[in-house]
Write an enzyme that holds these catalytic residues in place. Structure first.
Site, PDB file in Angstrom:
ATOM      1  N   ASP A  60       0.866  -1.167   0.000  1.00  0.00           N
ATOM      2  CA  ASP A  60       0.000   0.000   0.000  1.00  0.00           C
ATOM      3  C   ASP A  60       0.913   1.231   0.000  1.00  0.00           C
ATOM      4  O   ASP A  60       2.118   1.116   0.264  1.00  0.00           O
ATOM      5  CB  ASP A  60      -0.879  -0.026   1.252  1.00  0.00           C
TER       6      ASP A  60
ATOM      7  N   ASP B 236      -0.110   5.164   1.073  1.00  0.00           N
ATOM      8  CA  ASP B 236      -0.307   6.106   2.178  1.00  0.00           C
ATOM      9  C   ASP B 236      -0.372   5.378   3.513  1.00  0.00           C
ATOM     10  O   ASP B 236      -1.157   4.442   3.692  1.00  0.00           O
ATOM     11  CB  ASP B 236      -1.589   6.917   1.967  1.00  0.00           C
TER      12      ASP B 236
ATOM     13  N   THR C 109      -2.456   1.325  -4.613  1.00  0.00           N
ATOM     14  CA  THR C 109      -2.981   2.425  -3.809  1.00  0.00           C
ATOM     15  C   THR C 109      -4.355   2.870  -4.259  1.00  0.00           C
ATOM     16  O   THR C 109      -4.713   2.756  -5.437  1.00  0.00           O
ATOM     17  CB  THR C 109      -2.012   3.629  -3.864  1.00  0.00           C
ATOM     18  N   SER C 110      -5.121   3.402  -3.313  1.00  0.00           N
ATOM     19  CA  SER C 110      -6.426   3.975  -3.626  1.00  0.00           C
ATOM     20  C   SER C 110      -6.322   5.413  -4.113  1.00  0.00           C
ATOM     21  O   SER C 110      -7.348   6.025  -4.438  1.00  0.00           O
ATOM     22  CB  SER C 110      -7.343   3.906  -2.389  1.00  0.00           C
TER      23      SER C 110
ATOM     24  N   LYS D 135     -10.156  -1.131  -3.003  1.00  0.00           N
ATOM     25  CA  LYS D 135     -10.101  -1.897  -1.766  1.00  0.00           C
ATOM     26  C   LYS D 135     -11.384  -1.632  -0.971  1.00  0.00           C
ATOM     27  O   LYS D 135     -11.863  -0.498  -0.961  1.00  0.00           O
ATOM     28  CB  LYS D 135      -8.883  -1.470  -0.933  1.00  0.00           C
TER      29      LYS D 135
ATOM     30  N   ASP E  22      -1.826  -0.873   6.075  1.00  0.00           N
ATOM     31  CA  ASP E  22      -2.047  -0.214   7.363  1.00  0.00           C
ATOM     32  C   ASP E  22      -3.521   0.062   7.630  1.00  0.00           C
ATOM     33  O   ASP E  22      -3.856   0.686   8.635  1.00  0.00           O
ATOM     34  CB  ASP E  22      -1.276   1.113   7.423  1.00  0.00           C
TER      35      ASP E  22
END
Length: 214
Positions: free
Chosen positions: A10, A12, A107-108, A139, A164
């Site tokens: 991931d 961030d 990543t989103s 996600k 995270d």
């Protein structure tokens, strides 16, 4: 112990410490829309604004929700104050490169924001970078991690996913990966305090990495 052939990160809160700007951005929106910031920050981690805003503010019209998501994205792209590599990120990535272990970022964030934040943190974007710009389902759906594994040419069941947020953990597990959690995130197969601890738990093998999970 877990044997893995690739590492899927991931961004961030995992590779990049962008906590300050994320909190500032959502505080601005929370205040504007009259929502409790703490509630917002429980819902948004690991998920794109285009999905969380309708959930948090269903009274807004679809056009207003889309406009809010776009405005938030513009704010995040412009605010790089405090964006730095996460603890141990640079050393872990250097070790993976030295060991010849492929890695990717899932990543989103959209591609523009992902490249901006990785650059601000001094992390060279990997060859495989899967963002919300390239996939249809964010996600906790596993699409992003499945796509990254496919692009690396590895079996997702033999990948280590590092996350995270709960949404990311669910995505990684749904993809079949072994999930390492940061910040004691629920649902992970094992947790580490920071990426440097993950590096020290890892040992190179002819097939990839062997990682101590307990």
């Amino acid at each position: 112990m877990a044997d893995v052939t690739a590492v899927l990160f991931d961004m961030d809160g995992t590779l990049v410490d962008s906590d300050a700007v994320v909190a500032r951005t959502w505080l601005h929106w929370s205040t504007r829309r009259g929502l409790e910031h703490d509630l917002v920050m429980r819902v948004t981690p690991g998920r794109p604004a285009r999905e969380t805003i309708p959930e948090l503010a269903p009274w807004l019209s679809p056009g207003e929700q889309a406009a809010d998501a776009a405005a938030l994205l513009d704010m995040e792209r412009a605010d790089l104050d405090g964006v730095v590599p996460a603890h141990g990120a640079l050393d872990l990535l250097a070790a993976l490169d030295d060991w010849g272990v492929p890695w990717a970022v899932v990543t989103s964030a959209d591609r523009h924001l992902a490249l901006t934040r990785l650059g601000a943190a001094g992390i060279t974007p990997p060859e495989v970078l899967v963002t919300i710009s390239e996939i249809q389902r964010a996600k906790p759906h596993p699409e992003g991690y499945l796509s990254a594994a496919a692009q690396l040419g590895v079996d997702p069941r033999h990948s280590l996913v590092v996350e995270d947020a709960v949404a990311g953990v669910l995505a990684g597990k749904a993809a079949g990966g072994v999930v390492a959690g940061l910040r004691s995130v629920p649902g992970a197969d094992f947790n580490v305090a920071h990426l440097d601890e993950l590096r020290t738990r890892s040992a190179r093998t002819p097939a990839g990495l062997r990682i101590r999970t307990a």
